[in-house]
Design a protein around this motif. Structure first.
Motif, PDB file in Angstrom:
ATOM      1  N   VAL A  43      -5.312  -4.783  -6.056  1.00 54.19           N
ATOM      2  CA  VAL A  43      -5.189  -3.745  -7.086  1.00 54.19           C
ATOM      3  C   VAL A  43      -4.565  -4.309  -8.361  1.00 54.19           C
ATOM      4  N   LYS A  44      -3.778  -5.395  -8.215  1.00 50.95           N
ATOM      5  CA  LYS A  44      -3.032  -5.889  -9.367  1.00 50.95           C
ATOM      6  C   LYS A  44      -3.908  -6.607 -10.387  1.00 50.95           C
ATOM      7  N   ASP A  45      -5.165  -6.908 -10.046  1.00 47.45           N
ATOM      8  CA  ASP A  45      -6.068  -7.475 -11.066  1.00 47.45           C
ATOM      9  C   ASP A  45      -6.156  -6.543 -12.264  1.00 47.45           C
ATOM     10  N   GLY A  73       3.348 -11.830  -5.374  1.00 48.38           N
ATOM     11  CA  GLY A  73       2.079 -12.491  -5.084  1.00 48.38           C
ATOM     12  C   GLY A  73       0.891 -11.947  -5.836  1.00 48.38           C
ATOM     13  N   ASN A  74       0.580 -10.671  -5.622  1.00 49.23           N
ATOM     14  CA  ASN A  74      -0.698 -10.186  -6.118  1.00 49.23           C
ATOM     15  C   ASN A  74      -0.793 -10.128  -7.641  1.00 49.23           C
ATOM     16  N   THR A  75       0.257  -9.692  -8.315  1.00 44.32           N
ATOM     17  CA  THR A  75       0.214  -9.689  -9.783  1.00 44.32           C
ATOM     18  C   THR A  75       0.104 -11.111 -10.282  1.00 44.32           C
ATOM     19  N   ALA A 178      -0.711   7.051  -2.171  1.00 41.93           N
ATOM     20  CA  ALA A 178      -0.517   5.652  -2.567  1.00 41.93           C
ATOM     21  C   ALA A 178       0.944   5.273  -2.441  1.00 41.93           C
ATOM     22  N   GLY A 179       1.165   3.971  -2.276  1.00 40.72           N
ATOM     23  CA  GLY A 179       2.525   3.450  -2.223  1.00 40.72           C
ATOM     24  C   GLY A 179       3.041   3.187  -3.627  1.00 40.72           C
ATOM     25  N   ILE A 180       4.301   2.784  -3.697  1.00 38.67           N
ATOM     26  CA  ILE A 180       4.948   2.550  -4.990  1.00 38.67           C
ATOM     27  C   ILE A 180       5.663   1.212  -4.966  1.00 38.67           C
ATOM     28  N   GLY A 181       5.151   0.265  -5.780  1.00 37.49           N
ATOM     29  CA  GLY A 181       5.856  -0.999  -5.960  1.00 37.49           C
ATOM     30  C   GLY A 181       6.464  -0.948  -7.350  1.00 37.49           C
ATOM     31  N   THR A 182       5.643  -1.298  -8.351  1.00 44.82           N
ATOM     32  CA  THR A 182       6.061  -1.038  -9.737  1.00 44.82           C
ATOM     33  C   THR A 182       5.893   0.435 -10.058  1.00 44.82           C
ATOM     34  N   GLY A 183       5.060   1.109  -9.274  1.00 44.00           N
ATOM     35  CA  GLY A 183       4.741   2.509  -9.549  1.00 44.00           C
ATOM     36  C   GLY A 183       3.528   2.667 -10.451  1.00 44.00           C
ATOM     37  N   GLY A 184       2.959   1.551 -10.907  1.00 42.86           N
ATOM     38  CA  GLY A 184       1.825   1.621 -11.824  1.00 42.86           C
ATOM     39  C   GLY A 184       0.638   2.372 -11.239  1.00 42.86           C
ATOM     40  N   THR A 185       0.291   2.046 -10.004  1.00 47.14           N
ATOM     41  CA  THR A 185      -0.886   2.661  -9.384  1.00 47.14           C
ATOM     42  C   THR A 185      -0.724   4.171  -9.277  1.00 47.14           C
ATOM     43  N   ILE A 186       0.378   4.604  -8.656  1.00 46.80           N
ATOM     44  CA  ILE A 186       0.520   6.043  -8.384  1.00 46.80           C
ATOM     45  C   ILE A 186       0.743   6.827  -9.680  1.00 46.80           C
ATOM     46  N   VAL A 220       7.226  -4.392   5.370  1.00 57.13           N
ATOM     47  CA  VAL A 220       5.974  -4.205   4.633  1.00 57.13           C
ATOM     48  C   VAL A 220       6.216  -4.755   3.233  1.00 57.13           C
ATOM     49  N   GLU A 221       5.414  -5.739   2.838  1.00 57.16           N
ATOM     50  CA  GLU A 221       5.656  -6.408   1.564  1.00 57.16           C
ATOM     51  C   GLU A 221       5.075  -5.641   0.381  1.00 57.16           C
ATOM     52  N   SER A 222       5.737  -5.788  -0.743  1.00 58.07           N
ATOM     53  CA  SER A 222       5.197  -5.405  -2.064  1.00 58.07           C
ATOM     54  C   SER A 222       5.193  -3.918  -2.387  1.00 58.07           C
ATOM     55  N   VAL A 223       5.728  -3.094  -1.511  1.00 58.13           N
ATOM     56  CA  VAL A 223       5.921  -1.683  -1.881  1.00 58.13           C
ATOM     57  C   VAL A 223       7.355  -1.276  -1.577  1.00 58.13           C
ATOM     58  N   GLY A 224       7.750  -0.130  -2.143  1.00 63.28           N
ATOM     59  CA  GLY A 224       9.087   0.372  -1.903  1.00 63.28           C
ATOM     60  C   GLY A 224      10.101  -0.367  -2.755  1.00 63.28           C
ATOM     61  N   GLY A 273      -0.142  -4.767   4.767  1.00 63.90           N
ATOM     62  CA  GLY A 273       0.803  -3.795   5.314  1.00 63.90           C
ATOM     63  C   GLY A 273       0.939  -2.539   4.467  1.00 63.90           C
ATOM     64  N   SER A 274       0.909  -2.701   3.136  1.00 65.37           N
ATOM     65  CA  SER A 274       1.094  -1.522   2.286  1.00 65.37           C
ATOM     66  C   SER A 274      -0.116  -0.593   2.371  1.00 65.37           C
ATOM     67  N   ALA A 275      -1.288  -1.151   2.674  1.00 62.81           N
ATOM     68  CA  ALA A 275      -2.466  -0.301   2.916  1.00 62.81           C
ATOM     69  C   ALA A 275      -2.264   0.479   4.211  1.00 62.81           C
ATOM     70  N   LEU A 299      -5.955   1.302  -0.951  1.00 62.44           N
ATOM     71  CA  LEU A 299      -5.692   0.100  -0.155  1.00 62.44           C
ATOM     72  C   LEU A 299      -5.475  -1.067  -1.117  1.00 62.44           C
ATOM     73  N   PRO A 300      -4.206  -1.481  -1.347  1.00 63.14           N
ATOM     74  CA  PRO A 300      -3.920  -2.441  -2.423  1.00 63.14           C
ATOM     75  C   PRO A 300      -4.445  -3.853  -2.207  1.00 63.14           C
ATOM     76  N   ASP A 301      -4.354  -4.376  -0.961  1.00 67.58           N
ATOM     77  CA  ASP A 301      -4.836  -5.755  -0.797  1.00 67.58           C
ATOM     78  C   ASP A 301      -5.335  -6.008   0.617  1.00 67.58           C
ATOM     79  N   SER A 302      -5.807  -7.255   0.803  1.00 69.15           N
ATOM     80  CA  SER A 302      -6.468  -7.625   2.055  1.00 69.15           C
ATOM     81  C   SER A 302      -5.479  -8.182   3.081  1.00 69.15           C
ATOM     82  N   ASN A 305      -3.964 -12.031   3.440  1.00 70.57           N
ATOM     83  CA  ASN A 305      -2.675 -12.511   2.940  1.00 70.57           C
ATOM     84  C   ASN A 305      -1.599 -12.539   4.027  1.00 70.57           C
ATOM     85  N   TYR A 306      -1.881 -11.932   5.178  1.00 65.52           N
ATOM     86  CA  TYR A 306      -0.806 -11.714   6.156  1.00 65.52           C
ATOM     87  C   TYR A 306      -1.191 -12.125   7.570  1.00 65.52           C
ATOM     88  N   LEU A 307      -2.123 -13.088   7.680  1.00 66.30           N
ATOM     89  CA  LEU A 307      -2.569 -13.484   9.022  1.00 66.30           C
ATOM     90  C   LEU A 307      -1.418 -14.045   9.847  1.00 66.30           C
TER      91      LEU A 307
HETATM   92  N1  PMP Z   1       0.751  -3.117  -2.242  1.00 67.18           N
HETATM   93  C1  PMP Z   1       0.637  -4.395  -2.586  1.00 67.18           C
HETATM   94  C2  PMP Z   1       0.141  -5.358  -1.557  1.00 67.18           C
HETATM   95  C3  PMP Z   1       1.000  -4.828  -3.869  1.00 67.18           C
HETATM   96  O1  PMP Z   1       0.910  -6.115  -4.208  1.00 67.18           O
HETATM   97  C4  PMP Z   1       1.504  -3.866  -4.783  1.00 67.18           C
HETATM   98  C5  PMP Z   1       1.962  -4.318  -6.137  1.00 67.18           C
HETATM   99  N2  PMP Z   1       3.331  -4.730  -6.126  1.00 67.18           N
HETATM  100  C6  PMP Z   1       1.598  -2.538  -4.386  1.00 67.18           C
HETATM  101  C7  PMP Z   1       1.205  -2.201  -3.106  1.00 67.18           C
HETATM  102  C8  PMP Z   1       2.164  -1.460  -5.287  1.00 67.18           C
HETATM  103  O2  PMP Z   1       1.409  -1.222  -6.426  1.00 67.18           O
HETATM  104  P1  PMP Z   1       2.120  -0.765  -7.753  1.00 67.18           P
HETATM  105  O3  PMP Z   1       2.898  -1.937  -8.275  1.00 67.18           O
HETATM  106  O4  PMP Z   1       1.001  -0.408  -8.668  1.00 67.18           O
HETATM  107  O5  PMP Z   1       3.020   0.373  -7.453  1.00 67.18           O
END
Ligand code: PMP
Length: 458
Positions: A43-45, A73-75, A178-186, A220-224, A273-275, A299-302, A305-307
């Motif tokens: 999603v970070k593309d 990682g993803n950004t 949706a989950g919240i990392g930076t919060g951009g998506t939600i 669970v990586e990259s959210v919360g 995991g965040s998916a 579903l943010p990523d595949s 990345n977490y095998l």
């Molecule tokens: N899941 C994954 C795997 C991510 O890389 C990110 C981005 N940090 C998110 C969820 C959360 O997305 P956002 O930053 O847009 O809230």
């Protein structure tokens, strides 16, 4: 057919897919927005491309410049992809806790990866974001992308992800999850869809502070949002607009990871995991709804990345997220008493005043009345009997910090590990053994309990 002049033109317009099997018994429809179909794999593309375009327009990023970002990682991958295509250099600062596949990925795109300690207070100069900002300042032509506070991040979701979901569902979507990392998506996707009456549900790891958790580490990586106990002022990203979220579903790591694995095994969707967190939330939401409702989870990523983590049975059982194929299990031979804890800030005298016998876990201080502790927060252990003998021999030792006598973090076993396999795995070590359920320490027992009980039962 989709034909593009550049890889960057292929960002976005991702598929929406209906879940058919993990939804058994539900009447509401559950669909997933497959963001791992973006060319950089997440999603970070979208945010990466949008932030670079905005910086170019504002003149903050000049031709041949250096893009610097702190990212789990993803950004970083998204920015590295854009950098490669547009002739920039990418420097990505990552916490040393991320899956090693993510580091290899960044390097494959030609990015320079700078690893820093993952669990640091927000104010610490080596904290991911502070280090990234400093590198950008000290680099000629450097630009700090700052996804946490960059308005281009949520805006691109308002302009693309939201409208795509609206169109793809023919305007029938009723719930966004949706989950919240930076919060951009939600924030962005939700802002658009709310104009059409859609309910926005945020899914958050149970320990994350966004939805009211204690901020202790989770898996669970990259959210919360994790909270270091020494952080003085906790700042939340401005990319996250709290007013957009109508309600939360708080998801324990075990539930997230087991749903992620089911998505691969039952739906053929290999996700991170965040998916799993988002779909776990979507299933909860859908359970209370009728057939006229359409729930969409992002579903943010595949899972690629977490095998080595979520899709590795040994990692999963060792952390207490999964049962081994055969018993007897650790939980069959280790009695689950409560976890006796002492904060690392206490003295030996304080331990002796409160604890009689049996090993005591020395934990990172945190205001929490939870009966369990996140596994990484157990940093050592003490034996009150040994401390008592120590103080009897030298009364001055009573004023020592417990950490002086706490040794290192105890060996840990998952409650669903095969007991013999777990015993063999930690063989040769010393000290008590931590029992884990869903990544949380629930008991600390003398090593003999695991070893001897196993011999007698099996
Ligand atoms: N899941 C994954 C795997 C991510 O890389 C990110 C981005 N940090 C998110 C969820 C959360 O997305 P956002 O930053 O847009 O809230």
């Amino acid at each position: 057919m989709n034909v593009f002049e550049s890889v960057l033109d292929a960002v976005g317009a991702t598929p929406l897919i209906r879940l058919r099997r993990v939804t058994a018994g539900l009447t509401a429809q559950v669909w997933v927005k497959v963001e791992f179909a973006n060319p950089g794999g997440s999603v970070k593309d979208r945010a990466a491309l949008a932030m670079v375009r905005a910086a170019e327009e504002l003149g903050e990023l000049q031709p041949g410049g250096t893009i610097v970002e702190g990212s789990s990682g993803n950004t970083g991958v998204g920015l590295a992809m854009v950098a490669a295509q547009c002739g920039y250099t990418a420097v990505v600062v990552v916490p040393n806790t991320i899956a090693h596949e993510k580091v290899a990925l960044l390097q494959a795109y030609g990015a320079r990866v700078v690893a820093t300690e993952g669990k640091l207070p927000r104010e610490h100069p080596e904290h991911v974001n502070n280090l990234a900002r400093r590198i950008a300042e000290e680099t000629d032509g450097g630009w700090y992308a700052n996804q946490y506070d960059n308005p281009a991040n949520p805006r691109i979701h308002e302009l693309t992800t939201g409208p795509e979901i609206w169109e793809q569902t023919g305007g029938r979507v009723t719930h966004l999850v949706a989950g919240i990392g930076t919060g951009g998506t939600i924030s962005g996707t939700g802002r658009f869809l709310k104009r059409h009456g859609v309910t926005v549900v945020g899914t958050d790891p149970e320990a994350s502070v966004y939805a009211g958790g204690d901020g202790s580490p989770y898996f669970v990586e990259s959210v919360g949002h994790y909270l270091h106990p020494d952080t003085v002022e906790d700042t939340w990203p401005t990319a996250y607009d709290r007013a957009i979220v109508d309600r939360f579903e708080r998801i324990p790591d075990g539930e997230s990871l087991r749903v992620a694995r089911r998505l691969a095994a039952e739906e053929g969707l290999l996700v991170g995991g965040s998916a799993g967190t988002a779909v776990a939330g979507a299933l909860r939401v859908a359970a209370g709804l009728g057939p006229e409702h359409v729930v969409v989870a992002v579903l943010p990523d595949s899972g690629r990345n977490y095998l080595s983590k979520y899709f590795d049975d040994r990692w999963m059982t060792g952390m207490g997220f999964l049962d081994a194929t055969e018993g007897p299990f650790v939980r069959d031979v280790v009695p689950q008493r409560g976890l006796a804890v002492v904060p690392a800030t206490d003295t030996v005298a304080a331990v002796l005043a409160r604890h009689g016998s049996g090993p005591v876990a020395v934990v990172v201080p945190r205001t929490s009345d939870a009966p369990t502790r996140s596994a990484p927060e157990v940093i050592g252990s003490v034996d009150p009997a040994e401390l008592r003998a120590l103080v009897a021999a030298d009364p001055e030792r009573a004023a020592d910090s417990v950490t002086r006598h706490a040794g290192s973090a105890p060996a840990a076993v998952g409650h669903g590990e095969n007991a013999a396999a777990a015993t063999a795995r930690i063989d040769g070590g010393k000290g008590p053994v931590l029992l884990l359920i869903d990544g949380r320490a629930v008991a600390l027992v003398p090593r003999a309990v695991l070893e001897q009980r196993h011999e007698t039962t099996g």
